[in-house]
Design an enzyme around this catalytic site. Structure first.
Site, mmCIF file in Angstrom:
data_model
loop_
_atom_site.group_PDB
_atom_site.id
_atom_site.type_symbol
_atom_site.label_atom_id
_atom_site.label_comp_id
_atom_site.label_asym_id
_atom_site.label_seq_id
_atom_site.Cartn_x
_atom_site.Cartn_y
_atom_site.Cartn_z
ATOM 1 N N GLY A 1 93.676 -39.296 15.137
ATOM 2 C CA GLY A 1 94.407 -40.547 15.262
ATOM 3 C C GLY A 1 93.810 -41.644 14.407
ATOM 4 N N SER A 2 93.825 -42.853 14.930
ATOM 5 C CA SER A 2 93.440 -44.019 14.137
ATOM 6 C C SER A 2 91.957 -44.059 13.777
ATOM 7 C CB SER A 2 93.833 -45.297 14.870
ATOM 8 O OG SER A 2 95.239 -45.426 14.924
ATOM 9 N N THR A 3 91.117 -43.244 14.418
ATOM 10 C CA THR A 3 89.710 -43.223 14.004
ATOM 11 C C THR A 3 89.583 -42.707 12.575
ATOM 12 O OG1 THR A 3 89.348 -41.017 14.942
ATOM 13 C CG2 THR A 3 88.886 -42.914 16.360
#
Length: 485
Positions: A215-217
């Protein structure tokens, strides 16, 4: 009469020579075949005829051996078995060994010739060297903080010392007690069946053997690629990023969780995790530079061992532009282990350098004499030092005023990145809550810890699942444990 006696004596001598030759053939030429025969239990009896060496955390054993008085005399025991199971694995008389118990079996069982002080004598007498000990790099307080933070929920935590690559915590949940598999009786068989039949897979090491969409990591990697490639030169300059963003070559539009992301600067987009900005940024960077940066961080590496094997984290290099957009926000085919994402955070904290992670500090003989110690680990440059410095700034702002405020620690500088990864058919699965971070005490010259946390089944409403709300508090507890220990 004398002639008959002489003939009989010669015949007896020939029989004796034949007997000796046959004995030599069996004991020398065919020794390996007999040693390896499944019906020969001597090696197994000898293996369990003495205590096994121990695995140490903070200098103290987290394993032991119990004298059963049976033919296979010593069984493995574990202190805080579920806490350390993702590191130790199990040593079972019935089912073999896993993880450190397997990778370091030669030292622990005494069968490795390296720790033997009198190797040639042992081979001549066929005596058994006492098992040696294996000292890990783990920080016991950080390990417990990670385990308590997950509190039985499915997920994992990995923590690394950025400057060295030492693994400080490695936790997988739900866990199990390896002692349940140590012996060879009917109860051990029942435990094996129960653990393997458990839908929650307690024996799966989620920290290193399970990959997730990050995801956004993953936007940390995309930002590094964009800055290194010169696609973005000013963190505060507006980007050409429409919201919603139509994926190239498709009629599909990508949206954001919050409003106000259109043309937002990289600084603000990173702080509020705008999907549209980073999806377009990945397309602007291009597959060649995106793939090169991802691989520099460790993605697509099939050879990583710590010393047991780690599942390959993947960044697909065969994507079209629409797929690249999704890959750049940690979706599509992008997948990572928690250990890999801890390496990403560690690289930011370490001036752009990735140190190969490791779990074993040193190996010793039974008497305590050191056999070998971990040397300097291989290092590679994942991004330019100037890029790492700007990413540290961006990650710090996520914690001070963005989506990661739950990770803040008084008396320390903390940088982080939240992530909520979708998965399942048509994104029907419960979103994974991610948080990656690093921390540096105000009196420290360098960052002391980098952490990655993933929670699979957050016990809150689907709409309330966020990396900042679910995973960041766990990361905070782990970082605080390292900073104060």
């Amino acid at each position: 009469m004398t002639r008959h006696i002489r003939h009989a004596a010669v015949f007896c001598a020939l029989l004796l020579v034949a007997l000796l030759v046959n004995a030599a053939r069996i004991q020398v030429l065919e020794a390996r075949a007999h040693d390896g025969n499944a019906a020969n239990r001597r090696a197994t009896i000898a293996r369990y005829g003495q205590p096994r060496g121990d695995i140490l955390v903070d200098g103290r054993p987290v394993t032991g051996s119990r004298d059963t008085g049976e033919q296979l005399r010593y069984e493995r025991t574990y202190a805080d078995g579920p806490l350390y199971a993702p590191v130790t694995g199990f040593a079972s008389q019935e089912y073999g060994t896993t993880l450190l118990e397997h990778a370091e079996d030669g030292v622990l069982s005494g069968t490795d010739p390296m720790p033997a002080p009198f190797r040639l004598w042992n081979e001549f007498t066929r005596s058994h060297t006492p098992g040696g000990d294996v000292e890990t790099t783990l920080n016991g307080a950080a390990q417990k903080a990670a385990y308590d933070g997950l509190d039985g929920r499915k997920g994992a935590v990995a923590a690394i010392e950025p400057s060295s690559g030492r693994i400080l915590a490695l936790v997988s949940s739900p866990s199990y007690d390896p002692a349940a598999l140590s012996g060879n009786d009917a109860e051990v068989a029942r435990s094996w069946d129960r653990l393997n039949g458990d839908a929650d897979k307690p024996m799966l090491n989620r920290a290193v053997r399970q990959t997730y969409p990050p995801g956004s990591t993953f936007k940390v990697v995309t930002t590094a690629a964009a800055l290194d490639a010169g696609v973005v030169t000013d963190l505060d300059e507006p980007t050409d990023s429409p919201a919603p963003y139509r994926l190239p070559g498709t009629t599909t539009t990508l949206t954001n969780e919050s409003d106000g992301c259109a043309d937002l600067s990289l600084r603000e987009a990173f702080k509020w995790s705008c999907n549209t900005v980073f999806a377009k940024l990945g397309v602007d960077v291009g597959i060649t530079d995106m793939a090169a940066t991802a691989q520099a961080f460790g993605f697509n590496d099939t050879a990583l061992r710590i010393p047991f094997s780690v599942a390959r984290s993947t960044f697909d290099t065969t994507v079209d532009r629409a797929q690249l957009a999704l890959s750049s926000i940690g979706q599509y085919n992008t997948r990572a282990t928690p250990l890999q994402m801890a390496m990403v955070a560690a690289a930011v904290a370490n001036g752009g350098q990735v140190r190969e992670p490791y779990l074993v500090e040193r190996r010793t003989r039974a008497g305590g004499a050191t056999v070998d110690m971990a040397g300097a680990r291989p290092v590679r440059q994942a991004m330019q030092p100037a890029t790492a410095a700007r990413l540290k700034e961006l990650m710090t702002q996520v914690v001070t005023e963005g989506t990661g405020t739950n990770a803040a620690i008084p008396g320390a500088t903390v940088g982080g990145k939240t992530g909520t990864a979708q998965h399942g058919l048509l994104n029907s699965g419960t979103p994974y809550a991610w948080f990656v971070s690093w921390a540096q005490g105000d009196d420290d010259l360098e960052a002391k810890v980098a952490v990655a946390v993933v929670v699979e089944d957050a016990s809150v409403a689907r709409g309330d699942i966020t990396g900042g709300g679910v995973a960041a508090p766990i990361a905070r507890a782990v970082m605080k444990a390292v900073l104060t220990s």
